[in-house]
Design a protein around this motif. Structure first.
Motif, PDB file in Angstrom:
ATOM      1  N   MET A   1       1.397  -1.062  14.454  1.00 37.40           N
ATOM      2  CA  MET A   1       0.468  -0.049  13.957  1.00 37.40           C
ATOM      3  C   MET A   1       0.960   1.349  14.318  1.00 37.40           C
ATOM      4  SD  MET A   1      -3.413   0.610  15.320  1.00 37.40           S
ATOM      5  CE  MET A   1      -2.825   0.571  17.033  1.00 37.40           C
ATOM      6  N   ASN A   2       1.457   1.500  15.529  1.00 36.68           N
ATOM      7  CA  ASN A   2       1.941   2.818  15.952  1.00 36.68           C
ATOM      8  C   ASN A   2       3.057   3.314  15.035  1.00 36.68           C
ATOM      9  OD1 ASN A   2       0.543   3.604  18.593  1.00 36.68           O
ATOM     10  ND2 ASN A   2       1.070   1.458  18.951  1.00 36.68           N
ATOM     11  N   CYS A   3       3.928   2.398  14.661  1.00 38.27           N
ATOM     12  CA  CYS A   3       5.025   2.762  13.764  1.00 38.27           C
ATOM     13  C   CYS A   3       4.482   3.112  12.381  1.00 38.27           C
ATOM     14  CB  CYS A   3       6.016   1.608  13.688  1.00 38.27           C
ATOM     15  SG  CYS A   3       7.414   1.915  12.610  1.00 38.27           S
ATOM     16  N   GLY A   4       3.503   2.347  11.917  1.00 34.14           N
ATOM     17  CA  GLY A   4       2.891   2.647  10.623  1.00 34.14           C
ATOM     18  C   GLY A   4       2.203   4.006  10.640  1.00 34.14           C
ATOM     19  N   PHE A   5       1.549   4.313  11.752  1.00 35.92           N
ATOM     20  CA  PHE A   5       0.911   5.633  11.881  1.00 35.92           C
ATOM     21  C   PHE A   5       1.972   6.739  11.899  1.00 35.92           C
ATOM     22  CE2 PHE A   5      -3.394   4.287  14.021  1.00 35.92           C
ATOM     23  CZ  PHE A   5      -3.754   3.648  12.844  1.00 35.92           C
ATOM     24  N   GLU A   6       3.068   6.453  12.577  1.00 34.16           N
ATOM     25  CA  GLU A   6       4.150   7.438  12.626  1.00 34.16           C
ATOM     26  C   GLU A   6       4.738   7.671  11.232  1.00 34.16           C
ATOM     27  OE1 GLU A   6       7.173   8.167  16.246  1.00 34.16           O
ATOM     28  OE2 GLU A   6       7.920   6.668  14.859  1.00 34.16           O
ATOM     29  N   ASP A   7       4.754   6.615  10.393  1.00 31.64           N
ATOM     30  CA  ASP A   7       5.157   6.815   8.989  1.00 31.64           C
ATOM     31  C   ASP A   7       4.339   7.949   8.369  1.00 31.64           C
ATOM     32  OD1 ASP A   7       6.839   4.618   9.137  1.00 31.64           O
ATOM     33  OD2 ASP A   7       5.542   3.282   7.963  1.00 31.64           O
ATOM     34  N   CYS A   8       3.040   7.966   8.702  1.00 30.39           N
ATOM     35  CA  CYS A   8       2.152   8.990   8.134  1.00 30.39           C
ATOM     36  C   CYS A   8       2.546  10.376   8.620  1.00 30.39           C
ATOM     37  CB  CYS A   8       0.691   8.717   8.498  1.00 30.39           C
ATOM     38  SG  CYS A   8       0.046   7.163   7.831  1.00 30.39           S
ATOM     39  N   SER A   9       2.800  10.519   9.937  1.00 28.46           N
ATOM     40  CA  SER A   9       3.136  11.870  10.394  1.00 28.46           C
ATOM     41  C   SER A   9       4.502  12.303   9.863  1.00 28.46           C
ATOM     42  CB  SER A   9       3.026  12.023  11.923  1.00 28.46           C
ATOM     43  OG  SER A   9       3.491  10.905  12.607  1.00 28.46           O
ATOM     44  N   VAL A  10       5.425  11.363   9.720  1.00 29.11           N
ATOM     45  CA  VAL A  10       6.731  11.711   9.157  1.00 29.11           C
ATOM     46  C   VAL A  10       6.587  12.118   7.690  1.00 29.11           C
ATOM     47  CG1 VAL A  10       8.986  10.780   8.489  1.00 29.11           C
ATOM     48  CG2 VAL A  10       8.082  10.322  10.770  1.00 29.11           C
TER      49      VAL A  10
END
Ligand SMILES: Cc1cc2nc3c(=O)[nH]c(=O)nc-3n(C[C@H](O)[C@H](O)[C@H](O)COP(=O)(O)OP(=O)(O)OC[C@H]3O[C@@H](n4cnc5c(N)ncnc54)[C@H](O)[C@@H]3O)c2cc1C
Ligand SMILES: Cc1cc2nc3c(=O)[nH]c(=O)nc-3n(C[C@H](O)[C@H](O)[C@H](O)COP(=O)(O)OP(=O)(O)OC[C@H]3O[C@@H](n4cnc5c(N)ncnc54)[C@H](O)[C@@H]3O)c2cc1C
Lengths: 446, 446
Positions: free
Chosen positions: A313-322
């Motif tokens: 999930m953290n990586c998926g959320f980071e996709d959003c900030s990227v």
């Protein structure tokens, strides 16, 4: 008005909706399940998850961090439970650092609320995506209650429909030269709810992640807000000590009594609760490209991983900030945004998967190995003396924004250094915290 | 009467149909395309292929070898064409050994004829498989001309529907814990027909496979029965010297003139013929399990590979002889046959893929490397002196029935030995055929 479609209103889709409304898009989300805020259904997969630094950043960037903080329980370290019910505590990071247990449904619901409250996002439930015209931004839908088929066209489409993404399967996988792999590991998992005490209090220390490591299998527990813990048993599907051997109530009862004695004392009815949650499998899904035409994959749809680093999930959320940063950088010129997104982010998707798989092997094969534990001890010692020279891998992944791909590379380098240094000292067990060892590491670092 | 369905009447499906009729099955084949014996269509993919020892065995076991021999052209070695149009000949194996150029359509048509002539096999054309009930042996079909949908149930189902198998995609890939990957390489290919001379004679030596190796790309040519050659240009899709740079007639013309001068002399109209065949991609497809319920994958559907060892069809044919042996061994107890088939054969599917990919890298990165050429020279020399101790990898793969997985392992071992030995002699270039080197190899072998 600019329009966007999001397929899958799970964790990533609902957060990304908030981002897009902020950028002024009219957003339509299509979600296969009913509204989890109304229905008595589970949000699927694990009931709670560990949220850490990368996830928080993505939430805070768009102002939803505080709403999640209200329901987040800090876990500052892991507590290991051995066969004799002895407990050992290991802090995750430095003083004040923690990972947070959050409810999947809770986070999801809050983000849906926030997205809807903007007045710019609409969520359609029981709408299953059955196909996508990637180039023209058309999502084909089928309502699971009425059977009605319809389609929606928008300026841009985001597929956050999870590890078994329909957009990826029905459209991307049919593209020429689309690379794809789904690889299941030998282990599956089953969740178990450890209820609160009668008075609502917790049966275990609330501010920790509990682990019962048993070599080839393990039980873990994360706290819920209501005093309960969601526990997960990870173990092989087949072989000795596998889910295959746990098919009768008696077998389950015996297994827990002998293998997790303190847990069994807290939950003697484990055999009755055994079937409350299904036995599920675990896979790594890799693919490339992540974008085509007007459509981009995000979250598990692009890079589903095994949960052994607590980073999916953290990586998926980071996709959003990227993606958000690239939207600014390229002034919402989507072809440019998508191209840089996938080129930049694919190595980090691979990175988080390599890290997760590595941690699976570590937990599976090395966690009881004295050599390995000694190595970790030396690393921690050295890192404390030279924090600017050595950030332990766990901290890079969990408490930093260092790219996953970088962390993975650094982690491998650190591992090689440690192996070299440890091989230089015959009596490393005795001299592990000596200046000689310290200097040897410093020498290797240069 | 025992019944079997075969999805895909390509090379493997049509051969396997002959096998099944021999075992007394009533066989129904479902083929997406029209009957290649009637229609003026290409049989898809490469127009001719190299057939070698494994393929012949599978054909001969069921008595169709001689029908194929009638249309097979032996190629006893490769002829390399350099930039100055000089030719070098390298025999493939020992005196009398050859690989054979056969027409895809020709072999396919003959096997269809033979299967139908038994009176037990029926081929349905324009029937596209759109789904499969793997456990109950039901194939769901759609006629591409009438649109009619129907289904067929039989005792056992074989999916030989190629690299992009519909059975695999629509049914297997949806199974829990089905491992799957499709990986495209950076190179694609385009075929070119080099016509016969006016009098019908060949423009190049007929009994060889011709290669124009040019480092990162290459042209090859295999003879056809009518005096023509089917040539294939393999090269990267992108980058300098890639298909991307060959988009105008002028560019194609210049490229062939400067890069393949002798070929250009034979075919100065290459730029006009350039678009006769499509630009196609190349992938390795791996999966597991290969069987489920009443259904088994065979041929490319189970293990599609890149063509750099000329073994894809041969491996698919070998699937037939292996399945056939297991049918006898287990007295057609299909669950047992299928289980042993996949367990036995999966490593060899992986093996042929590893070998093919290895040869791709060899051709791509090493074929011009003097160290590599020297290594091959030493190996050949040693193998000639000690044929019982060292069978070159190419011969293991092409002229033997050694399992692909074994050949791949032995090949890696041989490679390691050669690297070790060559490192022991500083002046290896001068002493490569010395007794000292020979003894060093012998020592490594023990
Ligand atoms: C056992 C386990 C434990 C985990 N623990 C952690 C952890 O501690 N920390 C962490 O960071 N990560 C963890 N993860 C990973 C995390 O669950 C995922 O990375 C995360 O859920 C990905 O979010 P997503 O929105 O991309 O996909 P999902 O959460 O899977 O959401 C996808 C959404 O799309 C919908 N959908 C699917 N198909 C369609 C369709 N055809 N049409 C319309 N909608 C569709 C689904 O209903 C769902 O709502 C764990 C995973 C597992 C399995
Ligand atoms: C450029 C190139 C060169 C090659 N050279 C060689 C060589 O020299 N030697 C060698 O041994 N191998 C070679 N190969 C590999 C070889 O072509 C394959 O391994 C072989 O064709 C596999 O046979 P098959 O019957 O499994 O699949 P295919 O030959 O692909 O046949 C599959 C059949 O299934 C049908 N089908 C597909 N989908 C459906 C559906 N949904 N319903 C019904 N029918 C369907 C197709 O129309 C086709 O007739 C080469 C491959 C390529 C690409």
């Amino acid at each position: 008005m600019k329009t966007a479609s999001i397929v899958g209103a799970g964790l990533v889709g609902s957060l990304w909706a908030v981002y897009l409304t902020k950028a002024g898009y009219k957003v339509q989300l299509f979600e296969r399940r009913p509204d989890i805020r109304k229905a008595e259904i589970s949000a699927g997969k694990s009931i709670n998850l560990a949220l850490s630094t990368r996830g928080w950043k993505a939430l805070d960037t768009v102002g939803v961090g505080d709403a999640v903080r209200e329901i987040a329980i800090p876990m500052s370290g892991r507590i290991m439970h051995d066969l004799e019910s002895n407990l050992t505590y290991q802090p995750y990071g430095k003083e004040g650092q923690a990972i947070y247990s959050v409810s999947r449904g809770g986070v999801n619901a809050r983000m849906m609320d926030i997205a809807e409250a903007t007045g710019q996002a609409e969520i359609f439930y029981n709408e299953k995506c059955v196909g996508t015209d990637l180039e023209n931004g058309i999502v084909f839908l089928e309502n699971s209650e009425t059977g009605k088929k319809w389609e929606v066209k928008s300026d841009v489409v985001f597929a956050s429909d999870g590890a078994f993404s329909a957009v990826r399967y029905n459209a991307m996988q049919k593209l020429d030269r689309f690379n794809y792999s789904q690889n299941y590991i030998e282990d599956g998992y089953r969740e178990i709810l450890l209820p609160a005490n009668e008075d609502g209090s917790y049966k275990l220390d609330k501010n920790a992640l509990h682990i019962w490591p048993r070599g080839r299998f393990m039980l873990i527990a994360l706290p819920n807000e209501d005093g309960s813990f969601t526990c997960t048993l990870f173990m092989p599907f087949n072989g000795p000590n596998s889910f295959k051997t746990l098919t009768s109530k008696e077998a389950v009862d015996n297994f827990f009594q002998s293998t997790f004695p303190d847990f069994y004392t807290m939950m003697p009815n484990i055999a009755d609760a055994w079937e409350d949650h299904p036995l599920s499998s675990l896979a790594i899904v890799r693919c490339y490209p992540w974008t085509h035409g007007k459509t981009a994959l995000m979250g598990d749809a692009a890079h589903a991983t095994v949960p052994f680093y607590g980073q999916g999930m953290n990586c998926g959320f980071e996709d959003c900030s990227v993606m958000w940063e690239l939207m600014q950088k390229h002034n919402e010129d989507w072809p440019k945004v998508f191209e840089e997104y996938q080129q930049l982010r694919k190595p980090d998707g691979d990175g988080v998967q390599d890290l997760s798989l590595h941690n699976y092997y570590v937990m599976r094969d090395y966690v009881g190995d004295p050599k390995f534990l000694l190595q970790k001890k030396i690393e921690a010692h050295f890192s404390e003396k030279h924090p600017e020279k050595w950030l332990p891998l766990y901290s890079q992944v969990t408490f930093s924004h260092i790219r996953y791909s970088e962390a993975w590379k650094t982690g491998q380098k650190q591992d090689a250094i440690m192996k070299n240094v440890m091989a230089q000292f015959e009596d490393i067990e005795n001299v592990w915290n000596s200046e000689a060892v310290e200097n040897a590491i410093l020498a290797e670092l240069n």
